[in-house]
Motif scaffolding. Structure first.
Motif, short mmCIF file in Angstrom:
data_model
loop_
_atom_site.label_atom_id
_atom_site.label_comp_id
_atom_site.label_asym_id
_atom_site.label_seq_id
_atom_site.Cartn_x
_atom_site.Cartn_y
_atom_site.Cartn_z
N ILE A 21 36.10 45.33 44.60
CA ILE A 21 36.77 44.05 44.46
C ILE A 21 37.59 43.87 45.71
O ILE A 21 38.29 44.79 46.15
N LEU B 19 32.21 49.95 42.38
CA LEU B 19 32.70 48.61 42.06
C LEU B 19 33.66 48.21 43.17
O LEU B 19 34.65 48.90 43.41
N TRP C 217 40.32 45.86 47.89
CA TRP C 217 41.45 45.90 46.97
C TRP C 217 41.25 47.04 45.98
O TRP C 217 42.06 47.94 45.85
N ILE C 218 40.12 47.00 45.30
CA ILE C 218 39.86 48.03 44.32
C ILE C 218 38.47 48.58 44.59
O ILE C 218 37.51 47.83 44.71
N THR C 219 38.38 49.90 44.71
CA THR C 219 37.06 50.51 44.80
C THR C 219 36.99 51.57 43.73
O THR C 219 37.85 52.43 43.63
N LEU C 220 35.95 51.50 42.93
CA LEU C 220 35.80 52.40 41.82
C LEU C 220 34.41 52.95 41.85
O LEU C 220 33.49 52.29 42.32
N ASN C 221 34.24 54.11 41.27
CA ASN C 221 32.90 54.61 41.09
C ASN C 221 32.53 54.44 39.64
O ASN C 221 33.21 54.94 38.76
N LEU C 222 31.49 53.71 39.38
CA LEU C 222 31.11 53.44 38.00
C LEU C 222 29.82 54.17 37.65
O LEU C 222 28.87 53.57 37.18
N PHE D 270 36.61 37.62 41.29
CA PHE D 270 37.59 38.38 40.51
C PHE D 270 39.00 37.89 40.83
O PHE D 270 39.81 37.65 39.94
#
Lengths: 544, 511
Positions: free
Chosen positions: A89, A87, A76-81, A148
């Motif tokens: 989700i 990240l 659903w959500i892929t982020l680079n932190l 989440f």
């Protein structure tokens, strides 16, 4: 298929948004169709469900497949932190034995809630939009396997509920609505922190990334040893367990966090009470079973006694409060608190019997309490009062109604042959066979006596005997020589009408059927519960 | 003492300036726009039309193009260390230009201007000049430039706050703003002078290097820190430098309130972050440097005080603008949480939170303006029954408020999630800060929900149930802001990636 059952009400809500607000009937029918379609899907899911697969933890190879069913898993959500890596989700849903019963219950109660909402006349469009959002969020909670996603659904429920109580509720609705909102939000913000903490502590065995997946969290070997909620951080694990437990306990509601419930029930309109008691309260105990216990099994084992004590307090305190109520709806609300205590007691037993009993009690409480609130609503619609003292001798004037009330009341007090008996019996069998909770169970049995007392006493005062001088209705002599009951400004049928029967008959049949032959539900539960007990048992936690 | 530069030196200076001008195009363009607007005002004066605001909007939109072109340029110092261009500055350039545009749009919607002022004269030009000032605040790398750009922003803000000349509240607000502003920038300059005394440098990168190399007197450093924080704290509106904000927010024209509460606060944060991360050695994670520890501890105290004070005092507010003023104090506290962790993740979280705050706060103020147009009031009691009369406005405002509380599925929730994640990523060190954060946000639910409570749960005193239509354009803009708040609440990857890209600060060593 699961996505469809979750988002059908949202689709209905969007359609309603486009319908002009004067077309009340269309709005109601759209909602009903969506609810019925949900019911059909629930039946299909039930038919396609394989009770042999356990659920709870991942199947072989760390994949949810082979353990959960109807799984949908989409990034659903892929982020680079930055230094914390990506990240992830996931939109990750699926059912096992624990959730499928709740999915069926939700579909059933939602549909009955729509029927019960037929009498709502004020701002019908807004009402059904909010109702549908609520229905979707509840369903979403029960199928989410990503923390989440679960949290998002969990919080989405709050706002519609606030408005449904606050706009369509009784005289003291502002207070009840904000009290509900603040209480539940207070519980869930701590859940947010625990969720973040768990994210940093758990690795997905397949990808090696941090994950929100509840399936991965249910296996202790996926935890990073020295992470904030990892096995080495005993103190924070206890803290996390306690705040998470309180967050769910508020929803159950467990003494001493129960005070919002009577207020909310008394002010809420009948369909919302039905939803609240029938489904929302189960989310509390469901959250414990799905999230709280499997993630912190060692803390769960350490706190069995405390949970059992709280369960017993709920049972007895709720029953005693119910005994003191003059308002019928408040009495039913307190009886809910009492009956959710059985769920807690069953969980605290920590063995298969108790857990199965707890889950079965969740299902039965959903159907029985929905019935109780509907029946309260029936008499309130007619008499505009719920004061127990304002009735008397109703049995001779409303025989069908009296028959339904009697069965529902007996189901609630746990008469053999009705579904409530089996679940309560299982809970006590479980609690007695566990050394920790044996003595608690002995005390909690008193709750059944008190339960019988308030239910029978109210039945006697309202339905037997003669009309009281200050009753909320008049008696008029009919043409056939008999006396007939007359409610002020009530134009409809005196006894139950078709719509009310349509709501009550299915629930009644389910209660009787599951009281005689509980296997359809128990069969789905057993393998999951056995797996859960295995996950929770202290033997398989060597690394702690 | 001073030697005159030789010819060759002058030539090299001129050459540097010329080459650096290429990095300065958005600012130059905005200055030209500012002058053009003043001239245009002379031509179109006295006529009721939308030429000025539309020119401003188009002009500001044009700036976005020039800012976009700067992505290709290399990050670095300009004009002998006076100014920097980096991803961090670019982020704020977009931020300020867009908030300037939104301020213009809200102004166009606000009917109070028609009643209060005869001509909009220099109003739009001042908004542009404030954009310039804030852009320079975010890009300054020198104590002199920091001071100059802050004063440019402040002076413009004083005038804009008091723009309703005949309204006593507006004038009172401007005066209060001026007095507090003067005191705090005085204190800040004193702090700068102490820093200069210790390091003999005005460039913050060199100050950082100098402080790392030498071992400055810690008492002097704490004193200087406190004084500088007074200036920054005033801009971000954090406790105990917040005293101006409720009065100013209530008295100023609503578009200016929205503008100040979002853009001016963000400018303060840009400055705070750059100064804190660059001038304090090693990005604030030194081994034996008392200075940075003091910074951090002070910021922690300010953050806690802001979250608690802002959220608690807001409970008793009866005026919606004042209520949002206290809420903005609380949000300054949440934003500071992301700075305290001093790492890339925290910076990213802060920038992300600023983006979410931008959307939801502007949205809320926009709806408040539209409602005030129809009801002529900003009192909570006059919001009764509005949910029925203005259905879309009611729904939109509810979404913005839910987002300000931080509930899913809105952008505000993700903002809080990022901030708290940044705190918890440090292990158990900052859990107690996160606890205060979540508990105060439960408190905030109560007062934010007072507005939907009045709009939906209570009936209006007036008996006409006619729908009030704020106009098709306003409806559309409201809907867009609302949908964006919800959409980014569910699919926030682009914003988070942008925030991550922008967390590169020139001269800062963050982990």
């Amino acid at each position: 298929m699961l996505s469809l059952i979750v988002f059908l009400p949202i689709i209905a809500g969007l359609i309603i948004l486009a319908v002009p607000s004067s077309q009340k009937q269309i709005i109601r029918i759209v909602s009903l169709l969506a609810a019925l379609a949900q019911g059909v899907l629930a039946v299909l899911i039930w038919k396609g469900y394989d009770p042999a697969l356990p659920g709870i933890t991942a199947g072989p190879g760390g994949s949810p497949l082979g353990s959960f069913q109807f799984v949908e898993k989409i990034p659903w959500i892929t982020l680079n932190l930055g230094s914390f890596g990506p990240l992830n989700i996931e939109y990750f849903i699926g059912v096992d034995g624990i959730s499928i019963t709740m999915v069926i219950l939700t579909a059933l109660v939602s549909a009955i809630g729509v029927l019960s909402s037929w009498t709502i006349q004020k701002q019908v469009k807004g009402y059904f939009i909010l109702y549908n959002i609520l229905a979707a969020a509840m369903m979403g909670c029960f199928v989410s396997l990503d923390f989440f996603l679960f949290y998002v659904f969990w919080e989405i429920m709050l706002l519609p509920m606030y408005f449904l109580i606050g706009i369509w509720g009784g005289p003291n609705r502002e207070y009840a609505a904000i009290k509900f909102f603040l209480y539940t939000l207070f519980g869930s913000v701590f859940m947010l922190l625990v969720m973040i903490g768990l994210y940093f502590s758990v690795l997905d065995p397949v990808t090696g990334n941090h994950t929100f997946s509840l399936v991965a969290m249910a296996t202790q070997s996926n935890f990073i040893k020295d992470a904030i909620l990892g096995p080495d951080n005993v103190m924070w694990r206890y803290v996390a367990f306690i705040v998470l437990f309180i967050g769910f306990a508020i929803k159950v509601p467990m003494f001493p966090f129960h005070t919002w419930l009577p207020d909310a029930h008394v002010e809420a309109p009948t369909p919302i009470s039905v939803i609240l008691a029938g489904v929302l309260l189960k989310l509390g105990t469901y959250g414990m079973i799905r999230i709280n216990f499997p993630i912190f099994p060692e803390v769960f084992q350490a706190s069995l006694f405390v949970i059992g004590i709280f369960g017993a307090i709920n049972i007895i305190y709720g029953a005693l409060c119910a005994l003191a109520q003059k308002d019928l709806k408040k009495m039913v609300a307190y009886s809910s608190i009492s009956h959710m205590g059985y769920v807690l007691l069953g969980l605290s037993a920590g063995n298969s019997e108790g857990m199965v009993g707890a889950l079965y009690q969740m299902f039965n409480h959903g159907t029985i309490t929905a019935m109780l609130f509907l029946l309260v609503g029936v008499i309130y619609d007619r008499a505009h009062t719920r004061h127990i003292e304002k009735f008397g001798g109703l049995a001779s004037y409303m025989p069908v109604y009296a028959a339904f009330v009697t069965v529902a009341w007996f189901a609630s007090l746990g008469l053999p042959g009705l579904s409530g008996f089996i679940s309560e019996a299982l809970v006590f069998v479980g609690a007695f066979s566990s050394v920790t909770t044996r003595y608690i169970a002995m005390v909690a049995v008193l709750g059944i006596v008190f339960g019988a007392a308030y239910l029978l006493w109210s039945l006697q005062r309202m339905f037997l005997g003669q009309r009281r001088p200050d009753a909320a209705y008049d008696l008029v002599a009919g043409e056939d020589g008999h006396e007939h009951i007359h409610f002020h400004d009530w134009k409809g049928k005196i006894d139950l009408d078709g719509r009310e029967l349509a709501m009550l008959v299915p629930l009644m049949l389910i209660t009787i059927f599951l009281g005689v032959y509980p296997m359809p539900v128990l069969g789905m539960l057993t393998s999951s519960i056995n797996k859960l007990v295995e996950v929770l048992s202290p033997v398989i936690l060597p690394q702690l | 003492m001073f030697e005159l530069p030789s010819g060759a030196e002058i030539q090299s200076i001129v050459a540097t300036l010329q080459s650096n001008v290429g990095f300065f195009i958005p600012e130059i363009y905005l200055s030209l726009l500012f002058m053009f607007l003043i001239l245009l005002d002379l031509v179109v004066k006295g006529r009721k039309n939308n030429i000025l605001p539309i020119t401003t909007l188009v002009g500001l939109a044009g700036t976005l193009f020039f800012i976009y072109q700067q992505h290709a340029l290399k990050a670095g110092e300009l004009f002998f260390g006076m100014y920097v261009l980096d991803e961090f500055a670019l982020f704020f350039k977009y931020f300020f230009v867009l908030s300037g545009m939104l301020a213009v749009i809200v102004t166009m919607a606000d009917e109070q201007f028609d009643r209060e002022v005869k001509s909009m004269g220099e109003y739009y030009a001042l908004i542009v000049s404030m954009v310039i000032g804030m852009i320079m605040m975010a890009s300054s790398a020198d104590l002199m430039m920091i001071f100059l750009s802050m004063e440019l922003v402040s002076f413009t803000a004083y005038i804009l706050t008091g723009y309703f000349k005949r309204s006593p509240r507006s004038s009172e607000a401007a005066l209060k703003y001026l007095v507090y502003g003067a005191v705090s920038s005085g204190l800040m300059v004193y702090g700068f002078s102490l820093i200069y005394g210790l390091t003999a440098e005005t460039n913050i990168v060199k100050i950082g290097a100098e402080l790392a190399a030498s071992n400055p007197n810690s008492l002097v450093m704490i004193f200087a820190t406190l004084l500088i924080l007074a200036g920054f704290g005033y801009k971000i509106g954090a406790v105990p430098f917040h005293f101006w904000s409720p009065d100013v927010y209530e008295g100023a024209p609503t578009p200016i309130t929205a503008y100040l509460s979002v853009a001016s606060k963000a400018a303060g944060f840009a400055l705070l972050m750059r100064f804190f991360f660059v001038a304090v050695p090693h990005g604030g994670v030194p081994i034996e440097n008392k200075l940075s520890i003091d910074w951090k501890t002070l910021l922690i105290f300010i953050s806690i005080a802001s979250m608690i004070y802002g959220n608690v005092v807001a409970l008793w507010q009866k005026n919606v603008k004042r209520l949002l003023a206290y809420s903005s104090i609380a949000h300054a506290g949440y934003l500071l949480l992301g700075i305290i962790v001093i790492d890339k993740f925290g910076t990213q979280a802060t920038l992300f939170y600023l983006l979410s705050y931008f959307l939801m706060n502007f949205g809320a103020f926009y709806v408040v303006t539209l409602i005030a147009n129809k009801t002529g009031s900003e009192n909570l009691d006059d919001y009764r029954g509005l949910g029925k009369k203005m259905p879309l406005a009611g729904a939109a405002l509810t979404v913005f408020l839910i987002s300000l509380v931080g509930l899913p599925p809105t952008l505000g929730f993700i903002g809080k999630l990022m901030i708290f994640s940044a705190l918890l990523a440090k292990g158990s060190l900052y859990i107690w800060l996160a606890l205060i954060g979540v508990m105060t946000s439960v408190i905030s639910l109560y007062y934010y929900m007072l507005i939907p409570l009045n709009m939906y749960l209570r009936e209006s005193n007036m008996h006409d149930d006619k729908e009030m239509n704020p106009g098709i354009l306003a409806q559309a803009l409201m809907a867009v802001l609302m949908i964006l708040t919800l959409y980014f609440g569910l699919f926030f990857t682009p914003l988070a990636d942008f925030a991550k890209y922008s967390s590169a600060i020139f001269g800062a060593v963050l982990h």
